[in-house]
Design an enzyme around this catalytic site. Structure first.
Site, PDB file in Angstrom:
ATOM      1  N   GLU A  56      -9.670   3.772 -13.977  1.00 14.03           N
ATOM      2  CA  GLU A  56      -9.960   4.140 -15.358  1.00 14.03           C
ATOM      3  C   GLU A  56     -11.357   4.749 -15.491  1.00 14.03           C
ATOM      4  O   GLU A  56     -11.544   5.771 -16.179  1.00 14.03           O
ATOM      5  CB  GLU A  56      -9.855   2.908 -16.272  1.00 14.03           C
ATOM      6  CG  GLU A  56      -8.501   2.224 -16.231  1.00 14.03           C
ATOM      7  CD  GLU A  56      -8.411   1.111 -15.205  1.00 14.03           C
ATOM      8  OE1 GLU A  56      -7.803   0.077 -15.519  1.00 14.03           O
ATOM      9  OE2 GLU A  56      -8.959   1.281 -14.086  1.00 14.03           O
ATOM     10  N   CYS A  81      -8.385  -4.265 -15.807  1.00 14.15           N
ATOM     11  CA  CYS A  81      -9.015  -5.578 -15.608  1.00 14.15           C
ATOM     12  C   CYS A  81      -9.819  -5.970 -16.844  1.00 14.15           C
ATOM     13  O   CYS A  81     -10.359  -5.130 -17.559  1.00 14.15           O
ATOM     14  CB  CYS A  81      -9.895  -5.573 -14.361  1.00 14.15           C
ATOM     15  SG  CYS A  81     -11.319  -4.468 -14.472  1.00 14.15           S
ATOM     16  N   CYS A  90     -12.742  -3.082 -17.134  1.00 16.55           N
ATOM     17  CA  CYS A  90     -12.346  -1.743 -17.574  1.00 16.55           C
ATOM     18  C   CYS A  90     -11.939  -1.749 -19.044  1.00 16.55           C
ATOM     19  O   CYS A  90     -12.079  -0.737 -19.743  1.00 16.55           O
ATOM     20  CB  CYS A  90     -11.197  -1.226 -16.715  1.00 16.55           C
ATOM     21  SG  CYS A  90     -11.696  -0.848 -15.009  1.00 16.55           S
ATOM     22  N   THR A 207       3.684 -11.131  23.910  1.00 14.88           N
ATOM     23  CA  THR A 207       3.428  -9.704  23.730  1.00 14.88           C
ATOM     24  C   THR A 207       2.121  -9.293  24.394  1.00 14.88           C
ATOM     25  O   THR A 207       2.031  -8.250  25.047  1.00 14.88           O
ATOM     26  CB  THR A 207       3.379  -9.356  22.226  1.00 14.88           C
ATOM     27  OG1 THR A 207       4.667  -9.614  21.656  1.00 14.88           O
ATOM     28  CG2 THR A 207       3.005  -7.901  22.001  1.00 14.88           C
ATOM     29  N   LEU A 215      -3.998  -3.287  19.627  1.00 13.74           N
ATOM     30  CA  LEU A 215      -3.731  -3.577  18.207  1.00 13.74           C
ATOM     31  C   LEU A 215      -4.767  -2.949  17.292  1.00 13.74           C
ATOM     32  O   LEU A 215      -5.191  -3.536  16.299  1.00 13.74           O
ATOM     33  CB  LEU A 215      -3.661  -5.102  17.972  1.00 13.74           C
ATOM     34  CG  LEU A 215      -2.613  -5.859  18.787  1.00 13.74           C
ATOM     35  CD1 LEU A 215      -2.679  -7.353  18.470  1.00 13.74           C
ATOM     36  CD2 LEU A 215      -1.211  -5.323  18.526  1.00 13.74           C
ATOM     37  N   GLU A 302       4.098  -7.417  14.846  1.00 14.94           N
ATOM     38  CA  GLU A 302       4.607  -6.483  15.852  1.00 14.94           C
ATOM     39  C   GLU A 302       5.240  -7.181  17.053  1.00 14.94           C
ATOM     40  O   GLU A 302       5.306  -6.614  18.134  1.00 14.94           O
ATOM     41  CB  GLU A 302       3.472  -5.551  16.291  1.00 14.94           C
ATOM     42  CG  GLU A 302       2.954  -4.666  15.171  1.00 14.94           C
ATOM     43  CD  GLU A 302       2.135  -3.486  15.666  1.00 14.94           C
ATOM     44  OE1 GLU A 302       2.217  -3.158  16.859  1.00 14.94           O
ATOM     45  OE2 GLU A 302       1.409  -2.901  14.855  1.00 14.94           O
TER      46      GLU A 302
END
Length: 362
Positions: A56, A81, A90, A207, A215, A302
Site C-alpha cells: 500500500e 495491517c 498501513c 539422502t 541443498l 526432498e
C-alpha cells in the site's frame, strides 16, 4: 464494464504485482496494491522485501499527484495491517490520506490483524469492499495462511520417479556417492527455483549418505533456503556437503543419543545448529513446530522415501510435486503412495511434472 468486472480486473493486477515478492518477503505475505482514479491506474506497488515498506505504501508513493488520492480507490490483495511491526500500520496511512474506497481480496489470517484492519477503515468512514478474487488471493498466500491457521509451515513434498515407479535404483556399497538422475537438466533447474521460493529444505539421513546434496540454490537466482537434516544418531560424516558451513543448517538428533558428545569436531562448523527431539513420539510434528517457532512458513521436503512417507502417513503435507522421468529402473526404492487432488501438469522436455494438493492436510 460494470463495477464487479472492474474490481476483478484491478485485483488481478494486484495479484500479478504481489508475485514480485515471491521468495523475498517471508514470513510476511506477498501483497500487491493498485490505486485507481477515474478508471485509470495512477499508482502501483508490492511488498518487495521483508522488513521494508508494504504494498500500500509503495503504491501511494508511486502516485505523482497526491491530491487525487481523496477521490480514488485502492485495491489490495490482502487486508492492510493495523499494527506496528517492522513498519507502521498501513490502515493509518490510508486514513491519513483520505482514500475513500478500499477493495480487498481477503482477510489477513494473522491474529494481530484478522479483521481489525477492515474494522478500522470502516470506522474511519472508508467504503470497504471485501472478497474480490478471494480464492485466487488465498492460493497466492497459501503458505502464509497455512502458517497462521494450522500453526505450522506449509509443507511441499518433492520427488522424481521413473516410469515404473521407483525414486532410486538399487545401490551397491561400491557405488559412488552421488545422485542418480531421473529427470533432465531443465527439471533440476526448476527445483533450484523452488528452493529459492521456500524458506527451508528438509532431507533425511539416507539422502545425504547416498547423494551428498548441497541443498542450496545454484541453477537459479535467489535466496538459499534454511537447510534441515534429520540424523537421529549423527552418523553422517563431517565432510558431507550439508556441513560445509555455507548456509544456516539445522540437524535434528535423537534425544537419547550421545553421538554429539562423541563428535566434538562438529562444534567448530559455522552456521550449524543441532537440537534433539523424541523420535519415539514421531518426528514430523516436532520438526514442523520447531520450524514454525523460527517463523519459517514453508518447507520443501526432498526425500528420501522414508521421510516423505512419514509425512504422508501423518497427513502433514499440503502440496506434492512429482516428476516422472523417461527412465525405467526395474527395481529399487518405490515411490511414495499418497492420496491427493490432482492440480496441474507440465511437460518439461522428456520429463513430466504432476502437482497434487492435499485437501485433508492437518
Amino acid at each position: 464494464m460494470d463495477n464487479s468486472e472492474l474490481h476483478r480486473m484491478y485485483m488481478s493486477r494486484c495479484l500479478e504485482l504481489a508475485l514480485n515478492g515471491n521468495g523475498n518477503v517471508a514470513p510476511n505475505p506477498m501483497v500487491g496494491a493498485v490505486i485507481v482514479h477515474n478508471n485509470k491506474i495512477i499508482g502501483e506497488g508490492f511488498h518487495a522485501h521483508y522488513g521494508e515498506a508494504h504494498a500500500e505504501v509503495n503504491a501511494i508513493n508511486s502516485v505523482k499527484d497526491k491530491s487525487l488520492l481523496k477521490d480514488s480507490t485502492i485495491y489490495i490483495s490482502l487486508e492492510p495491517c493495523s499494527h506496528y511491526g517492522k513498519t507502521p500500520p498501513c490502515t493509518d496511512r490510508l486514513v491519513e490520506l483520505g482514500i475513500p474506497n478500499v477493495v480487498i481480496a481477503t482477510v489477513d489470517p494473522n491474529p494481530k490483524v484478522s479483521g481489525r484492519g477492515i474494522e478500522i477503515l470502516r470506522q474511519q468512514g472508508c467504503n470497504v469492499t471485501l472478497g474480490v478474487l478471494e480464492e485466487e488471493a488465498r492460493f497466492l498466500n497459501r503458505r502464509f495462511i497455512t502458517y497462521h491457521t494450522k500453526k505450522r509451515p506449509y509443507v511441499i513434498l518433492k520427488w522424481a520417479q521413473t516410469i515404473d515407479g521407483f525414486i532410486d535404483a538399487v545401490r551397491k556399497p561400491t557405488d559412488p556417492i552421488a545422485p542418480i538422475w531421473i529427470t533432465n537438466e531443465h527439471a533440476r533447474s526448476l527445483v533450484h527455483r523452488w528452493r529459492s521460493e521456500e524458506q527451508a529444505v528438509l532431507v533425511g539421513t539416507n539422502t545425504v549418505e547416498k547423494d551428498n546434496p548441497h541443498l542450496n540454490v545454484r541453477s537459479w537466482s535467489g535466496k538459499t533456503p534454511f537447510r534441515v537434516v534429520v540424523d537421529r544418531k549423527l552418523r553422517l560424516p563431517k565432510d558431507s556437503n550439508v556441513f560445509d558451513g555455507t548456509q544456516p543448517t539445522l540437524i535434528f538428533l535423537g534425544n537419547n543419543s550421545s553421538s554429539l558428545a562423541r563428535k566434538p569436531e562438529f562444534g567448530g562448523i559455522p552456521n550449524l545448529e543441532m537440537i534433539t527431539i523424541d523420535f519415539v513420539k514421531g518426528v514430523e510434528s516436532q520438526i514442523l513446530k520447531e520450524l514454525g517457532d523460527r517463523d519459517i512458513i514453508s518447507v520443501i521436503i526432498e526425500g528420501g522415501a522414508m521421510l516423505l512417507n512419514s509425512f504422508i502417513q501423518k497427513g502433514l503435507w499440503d502440496e506434492a510435486r512429482v516428476f516422472v522421468g523417461n527412465k525405467f529402473f526395474g527395481d529399487g526404492v518405490k515411490a511414495p503412495l499418497f492420496k491427493g487432488t490432482y492440480s496441474t501438469f507440465d511437460d518439461i522436455g522428456d520429463s513430466k511434472l504432476f502437482v497434487y494438493r492435499n485437501e485433508e492436510s492437518v
